[in-house]
Design an enzyme around this catalytic site. Structure first.
Site, PDB file in Angstrom:
ATOM      1  NE  ARG A  67      19.579 -36.108 -35.362  1.00  0.00           N
ATOM      2  CZ  ARG A  67      20.026 -36.930 -34.865  1.00  0.00           C
ATOM      3  NH1 ARG A  67      21.527 -36.950 -34.563  1.00  0.00           N
ATOM      4  NH2 ARG A  67      19.555 -37.956 -34.698  1.00  0.00           N
TER       5      ARG A  67
ATOM      6  CE  LYS B 146      18.617 -45.752 -33.222  1.00  0.00           C
ATOM      7  NZ  LYS B 146      19.926 -46.631 -33.297  1.00  0.00           N
TER       8      LYS B 146
ATOM      9  CD  GLU C  66      22.585 -47.994 -29.051  1.00  0.00           C
ATOM     10  OE1 GLU C  66      22.955 -46.944 -29.137  1.00  0.00           O
ATOM     11  OE2 GLU C  66      22.168 -48.714 -27.868  1.00  0.00           O
TER      12      GLU C  66
HETATM   13  P1  ATP Z   1      19.297 -42.521 -31.038  1.00  0.00           P
HETATM   14  O1  ATP Z   1      18.223 -42.149 -31.725  1.00  0.00           O
HETATM   15  O2  ATP Z   1      19.296 -43.848 -30.111  1.00  0.00           O
HETATM   16  O3  ATP Z   1      20.136 -41.567 -30.631  1.00  0.00           O
HETATM   17  P2  ATP Z   1      20.962 -42.457 -33.332  1.00  0.00           P
HETATM   18  O4  ATP Z   1      19.831 -41.906 -34.174  1.00  0.00           O
HETATM   19  O5  ATP Z   1      22.091 -41.616 -33.144  1.00  0.00           O
HETATM   20  O6  ATP Z   1      20.347 -43.098 -32.078  1.00  0.00           O
HETATM   21  P3  ATP Z   1      22.307 -44.774 -34.196  1.00  0.00           P
HETATM   22  O7  ATP Z   1      22.323 -45.963 -34.502  1.00  0.00           O
HETATM   23  O8  ATP Z   1      23.594 -44.377 -33.292  1.00  0.00           O
HETATM   24  O9  ATP Z   1      21.231 -43.874 -34.137  1.00  0.00           O
HETATM   25  O10 ATP Z   1      22.972 -44.014 -35.634  1.00  0.00           O
HETATM   26  C1  ATP Z   1      24.031 -44.559 -36.787  1.00  0.00           C
HETATM   27  C2  ATP Z   1      24.713 -43.653 -37.451  1.00  0.00           C
HETATM   28  O11 ATP Z   1      23.209 -42.741 -38.066  1.00  0.00           O
HETATM   29  C3  ATP Z   1      25.405 -42.661 -36.676  1.00  0.00           C
HETATM   30  O12 ATP Z   1      26.409 -42.308 -37.130  1.00  0.00           O
HETATM   31  C4  ATP Z   1      24.432 -41.344 -36.660  1.00  0.00           C
HETATM   32  O13 ATP Z   1      25.031 -40.260 -36.485  1.00  0.00           O
HETATM   33  C5  ATP Z   1      23.620 -41.325 -38.209  1.00  0.00           C
HETATM   34  N1  ATP Z   1      22.307 -40.616 -37.979  1.00  0.00           N
HETATM   35  C6  ATP Z   1      21.175 -41.263 -37.110  1.00  0.00           C
HETATM   36  N2  ATP Z   1      20.443 -40.201 -37.111  1.00  0.00           N
HETATM   37  C7  ATP Z   1      20.801 -39.227 -38.147  1.00  0.00           C
HETATM   38  C8  ATP Z   1      20.074 -38.165 -38.698  1.00  0.00           C
HETATM   39  N3  ATP Z   1      18.531 -37.951 -38.433  1.00  0.00           N
HETATM   40  N4  ATP Z   1      20.811 -37.526 -39.783  1.00  0.00           N
HETATM   41  C9  ATP Z   1      21.668 -38.125 -40.134  1.00  0.00           C
HETATM   42  N5  ATP Z   1      22.329 -39.041 -39.520  1.00  0.00           N
HETATM   43  C10 ATP Z   1      21.878 -39.579 -38.455  1.00  0.00           C
HETATM   44 MG    MG Z   2      23.713 -42.768 -31.533  1.00  0.00          MG
END
Ligand code: ATP
Ligand code: MG
Length: 561
Positions: free
Chosen positions: A261, A271, A36
């Site tokens: 994650r 974020k 996003e």
């Molecule tokens: P927010 O912090 O706003 O919840 P997010 O970390 O989920 O957002 P996105 O931009 O939606 O951020 O993430 C893009 C992709 O990265 C998604 O498929 C998410 O699953 C993956 N992702 C985000 N954070 C992690 C993490 N800590 N470890 C592994 N994958 C991640």
């Molecule tokens: Mg997300």
């Protein structure tokens, strides 16, 4: 604390894909990385990028870069540009496959009408709070909305008028008609569309009706022919809805797979929090070298290859864990150790005068740029009567086992001579040591010890005549505790490490570093790895410390691992 020893290899996702290919359920592999655009990418995203792009490479399939841009309020072009730069820097290429959920708004809307026609969605006039109330809890079933039995015609009419902008934000939503008694709260008639009169960074004011994540994400996967939609564990409970929507719409149905994650010690990864740190100016920006962002790590001098190695090493599993920051730092050290040249720099200089070295004269020592890799070549290191050494390489009254310089003691100047400290000059007012007067043994040049005498201390130095003044930023961990968000009652910002940045203004470096290119990295002998800040100016460089030579936190914290 809960730390995980990284194990390479066992990747359950590969096994699932192998099964899909063997059974003929899929003939190719298409994955996607779906950020996003509401912030910069962090090391957690790197795990997802390496996984998704890595699978595409492994199976000779492809990986799409898809911006999940369904929330106009928080998203910006700046983030899109930064995300693309970061994915490229990490070493991955999406080719022509750059997509935006917003490009599908028209088709997603058509899906919504199709659901209404199949009596699987309805317009609901309950407000957000009422919807929550009606939803029930984990122990109590939900209640059906009084608007649930609206006719197809009425629902279509209302949805079209919602799209046309007739209603205010929050007055109506479109909901899927699933099951208000489902034990899975995500299936209790989830919201699919909301009214939001906001300008979108790509579609402008074309829409005032925006799809929710659960509706946009899975349907975008389907439209793109994604075979394996890989997401983090918190979406496991959303999978039944993901499946339900694909079945209800009778569209191509990708397989959703969840993995754990990445969490890292001494930092935060959400974020929202990273944005807070930036907005409240607790760091210099998204690319502050202390941030867990890819742009911060790049500025800090972390090589992309080290981050890829790290992602491989921590593996992909199904249970949440927190990885120690030292695992990442070790990957950085390993990568830099064999790739970067060595250099001499003195961070906190103390002047040394070699009293028996002829005035006005000098010489050059030819020294290797790397101790093990001769392909990195050699360079000339100037030597002269006046030098600088590191302040803490001298002690007036040294304890036992201190092998560096002290009154009457002899040390080796790396690559040059043995010197002996004969006299200590102090500032009469403060008593501070301001200069050492030493003598050298001319027979010991270039590391020679003709009489085989044992000198334990070897210290680094720079010649005063050609020394390059530099600013050096010593970066350390952003937080002083391993898990700054563990205590839900406290404020993680109170746990910021006050010593995470130390600025040294008087460092002196060997001459060749004056022209070092922004971004280039060196090992300053005995001190650590340093890189030239991208905004550094030639002639008066600014260096960032990438990582120390050893893990000093393991010693200090002791109990962490
Ligand atoms: P927010 O912090 O706003 O919840 P997010 O970390 O989920 O957002 P996105 O931009 O939606 O951020 O993430 C893009 C992709 O990265 C998604 O498929 C998410 O699953 C993956 N992702 C985000 N954070 C992690 C993490 N800590 N470890 C592994 N994958 C991640
Ligand atoms: Mg997300």
């Amino acid at each position: 604390m809960d730390t995980t020893t990284p194990t390479a290899g066992v990747n359950f996702i590969r096994n699932l894909i192998d099964d899909d290919l063997a059974s003929g359920r899929q003939r190719t592999v298409v994955t996607r990385f779906p950020p996003e655009p509401n912030g910069y990418l962090h090391i957690g995203h790197a795990k997802s990028i390496c996984l998704n792009f890595g699978l595409a490479l492994h199976y000779s399939g492809r990986c799409h870069l898809r911006f999940d841009d369904t929330n106009p309020v928080k998203e910006e072009q700046e983030y899109i540009d930064a995300i693309k730069a970061d994915v490229r820097w990490l070493g991955f290429d999406w080719g022509a496959h750059e997509y935006y959920a917003s490009d599908y708004f028209e088709r997603l809307y058509a899906f919504a009408e199709r659901l209404i026609e199949k009596e699987l969605a309805y317009v609901c006039d309950l407000n957000a709070e009422q919807i929550r109330e009606y939803r029930g809890t984990l122990t109590e079933p939900g209640r059906e909305s009084p608007y649930r039995s609206r006719s197809v015609a009425e629902n279509l009419d209302l949805l079209r008028r919602m799209r046309a902008g007739e209603f205010a934000d929050g007055t109506r939503v479109l909901r899927a008609k699933v099951d208000m008694t489902s034990p899975n709260l995500n299936l209790r008639d989830p919201v699919l569309y909301r009214i939001l009169h906001a300008t979108h960074h790509r579609t402008g004011d074309a829409w005032c009706l925006y799809p929710m994540y659960d509706f946009a994400h899975g349907q975008s996967d389907s439209l793109e022919g994604i075979t394996h939609s890989i997401c983090t564990l918190e979406f496991e409970a959303h999978r039944p809805l993901y499946d339900w929507l694909c079945e209800a719409l009778e569209i191509y149905h990708p397989r959703q797979i969840e993995f754990a994650r990445l969490n890292l010690t001494y930092t935060v990864m959400s974020k929202r929090r990273l944005l807070e740190l930036v907005n409240e100016r607790r760091v210099a920006g998204w690319d502050d070298p202390r941030m867990p962002t890819l742009s911060g790590m790049r500025r800090r001098g972390y090589p992309a290859a080290a981050i890829r190695t790290f992602c491989e090493r921590i593996g992909v599993g199904k249970s949440d864990s927190i990885i120690d920051m030292s695992v990442l730092e070790d990957c950085v050290r390993e990568e830099l150790d064999h790739t970067v040249p060595r250099a001499m720099g003195v961070l906190r200089p103390l002047k040394v005068v070699i009293t028996n070295y002829p005035e006005g004269e000098g010489e050059q020592f030819t020294v290797p740029n790397h101790p093990k890799d001769s392909s990195l070549g050699t360079r000339s290191l100037p030597f002269g009567r006046e030098l600088y050494i590191e302040r803490d390489d001298f002690m007036e009254d040294p304890p036992g086992k201190y092998f560096r310089l002290a009154p009457g003691r002899e040390v080796r100047l790396r690559y040059a001579y043995l010197i002996r400290c004969d006299e200590v000059v102090k500032d009469p007012a403060s008593g501070e040591v301001v200069e050492l007067r030493c003598s050298y043994d001319p027979a010991t040049g270039g590391g020679a010890t003709p009489d085989g005498r044992k000198v334990k201390g070897i210290i680094h130095w720079v010649a005063a005549a050609n020394a390059v003044p530099a600013a050096v930023h010593l970066y350390d961990r952003l937080f002083s505790v391993a898990n700054p968000t563990a205590d839900k009652t406290g404020d993680y910002r109170d746990l910021l490490n006050p010593a995470s940045l130390e600025i040294l203004g008087e460092a002196l470096l060997e001459p060749m570093l004056a022209a070092a290119a922004p971004g280039s990295c060196f090992q300053f002998e005995r001190l650590g790895y340093f890189c030239v800040d991208p905004e550094s100016v030639s002639g008066q460089p600014c260096f960032n410390r990438t990582v120390t030579l050893r893990d000093s936190w393991a010693k200090v914290a002791g109990v962490e691992s």
